[in-house]
Design a protein around this motif. Structure first.
Motif, mmCIF file in Angstrom:
data_model
loop_
_atom_site.group_PDB
_atom_site.id
_atom_site.type_symbol
_atom_site.label_atom_id
_atom_site.label_comp_id
_atom_site.label_asym_id
_atom_site.label_seq_id
_atom_site.Cartn_x
_atom_site.Cartn_y
_atom_site.Cartn_z
ATOM 1 N N GLY A 229 -6.749 8.983 -2.705
ATOM 2 C CA GLY A 229 -6.693 7.571 -2.339
ATOM 3 C C GLY A 229 -7.373 6.651 -3.318
ATOM 4 N N GLU A 230 -7.629 7.113 -4.535
ATOM 5 C CA GLU A 230 -8.285 6.281 -5.535
ATOM 6 C C GLU A 230 -7.267 5.377 -6.227
ATOM 7 O OE1 GLU A 230 -10.669 8.658 -8.177
ATOM 8 O OE2 GLU A 230 -11.397 9.941 -6.552
ATOM 9 N N ASP A 231 -7.762 4.453 -7.031
ATOM 10 C CA ASP A 231 -6.895 3.498 -7.721
ATOM 11 C C ASP A 231 -6.259 4.188 -8.918
ATOM 12 O OD1 ASP A 231 -5.613 1.309 -8.784
ATOM 13 O OD2 ASP A 231 -7.428 0.406 -9.647
ATOM 14 N N GLU A 232 -5.142 4.819 -8.666
ATOM 15 C CA GLU A 232 -4.407 5.530 -9.710
ATOM 16 C C GLU A 232 -2.927 5.230 -9.535
ATOM 17 O OE1 GLU A 232 -3.798 7.161 -13.035
ATOM 18 O OE2 GLU A 232 -5.818 7.623 -12.287
ATOM 19 N N GLY A 233 -2.259 4.820 -10.612
ATOM 20 C CA GLY A 233 -0.852 4.501 -10.518
ATOM 21 C C GLY A 233 -0.630 3.220 -9.722
ATOM 22 N N THR A 234 0.554 3.100 -9.155
ATOM 23 C CA THR A 234 0.906 1.931 -8.337
ATOM 24 C C THR A 234 1.448 2.388 -6.995
ATOM 25 O OG1 THR A 234 1.468 0.582 -10.274
ATOM 26 C CG2 THR A 234 2.370 -0.112 -8.155
ATOM 27 N N LEU A 235 0.858 1.880 -5.923
ATOM 28 C CA LEU A 235 1.309 2.214 -4.576
ATOM 29 C C LEU A 235 2.328 1.173 -4.129
ATOM 30 C CD1 LEU A 235 1.019 3.862 -1.924
ATOM 31 C CD2 LEU A 235 -0.756 2.216 -1.251
ATOM 32 N N VAL A 236 3.513 1.647 -3.740
ATOM 33 C CA VAL A 236 4.546 0.781 -3.176
ATOM 34 C C VAL A 236 4.528 0.996 -1.666
ATOM 35 C CG1 VAL A 236 6.982 0.133 -3.194
ATOM 36 C CG2 VAL A 236 5.929 1.065 -5.275
ATOM 37 N N HIS A 237 4.305 -0.077 -0.919
ATOM 38 C CA HIS A 237 4.121 0.044 0.534
ATOM 39 C C HIS A 237 5.013 -0.928 1.275
ATOM 40 C CE1 HIS A 237 1.813 -3.739 0.685
ATOM 41 N NE2 HIS A 237 1.393 -3.372 -0.523
ATOM 42 N N VAL A 238 5.113 -0.720 2.570
ATOM 43 C CA VAL A 238 5.920 -1.608 3.425
ATOM 44 C C VAL A 238 5.222 -2.955 3.568
ATOM 45 C CG1 VAL A 238 6.897 -1.939 5.715
ATOM 46 C CG2 VAL A 238 6.855 0.345 4.689
#
Length: 238
Positions: A229-238
């Motif tokens: 859950g760390e700040d890595e990459g890009t999270l695409v969420h609803v």
């Protein structure tokens, strides 16, 4: 020790990721590096499914460009993913990681057929399940296979492993001022016309409320950081 944020993941791994710096085929050091990354999260109790591509061996659209029938080219690409799945499974075995390959095409002499219930049972037993042959249908990419299998097995997130460490405002190779999104909504991706996955895969993830994280498989420890859950990459969420 901090517990992983995600307990069941679907990793979308392109065939090109296995090439390393080679022009084609499978680069053994790169293969072993990817396996070590997967083993690092599996050892934490994370259940891992992998959808593997075949572009390092045969890319369907390349066949189409030479005049080959699209369906024939796509089936050849699916067979390439089976070969990659077998290589990945063998590397995992050598690393002490139990894995099973399931194929959407029937090639029973070399790998198992895809059976959803059996795949889920393997995951619950701590085995890595490698999904090969895409969806088993031409005209659908392995991105779509990743979204489909992720939804079917109840994955909490689809992780798209690429050469770029996330989604940027513009192409970071062409624009030094490009900035990475830490997170972004499905709707904003559509509004900005950003390339994340093919349209079918993206729509399926959005409809199923299945988040996507785009990250670089070439960054050591990146997969673990995403799972934690760390700040890595890009999270695409609803």
């Amino acid at each position: 020790m901090v517990a992983p944020k995600f307990r069941r993941i679907l990793l979308k791994l392109s065939g090109e990721a296995l090439m390393g710096d080679d022009a084609y085929g499978i680069n053994t050091p790169m293969l072993n590096s990817i396996v070590a990354e997967i083993k690092g999260v599996a050892d934490l109790g994370v259940e891992v499914g992998v959808v593997i591509g075949g572009g390092n061996i045969f890319r369907g659209m390349a066949g189409v460009a030479t005049g080959m029938d699209r369906a024939t080219a796509d089936y050849m690409g699916m067979l390439a993913t089976v070969m990659n799945g077998m290589a990945l499974s063998d590397a995992m075995r050598q690393a002490g990681l139990s894995a099973r390959v399931q194929s959407a095409l029937n090639v029973d002499q070399v790998v198992e057929p895809y059976i959803r219930g059996k795949a889920i049972r393997y995951l619950e037993e701590g085995k890595v399940v490698i999904f090969a042959a895409g969806t088993g249908n031409p005209f659908f990419t392995t991105d779509t296979a990743a979204a489909l299998r992720g939804a079917e097995i109840g994955a909490e997130i689809v992780l798209k492993a690429t050469k770029v460490d996330g989604i940027y405002t513009t192409d970071p190779k062409k624009d030094a001022a490009a900035t990475r999104f830490a997170c972004i909504s499905f709707d904003e991706v559509i509004h900005r016309n950003l390339a994340v996955m093919d349209a079918t895969a993206f729509a399926l993830c959005r409809d199923q409320k299945l988040p996507i994280n785009v990250f670089s498989i070439f960054k050591p420890g990146a997969l673990l950081r995403v799972v934690m859950g760390e700040d890595e990459g890009t999270l695409v969420h609803v």
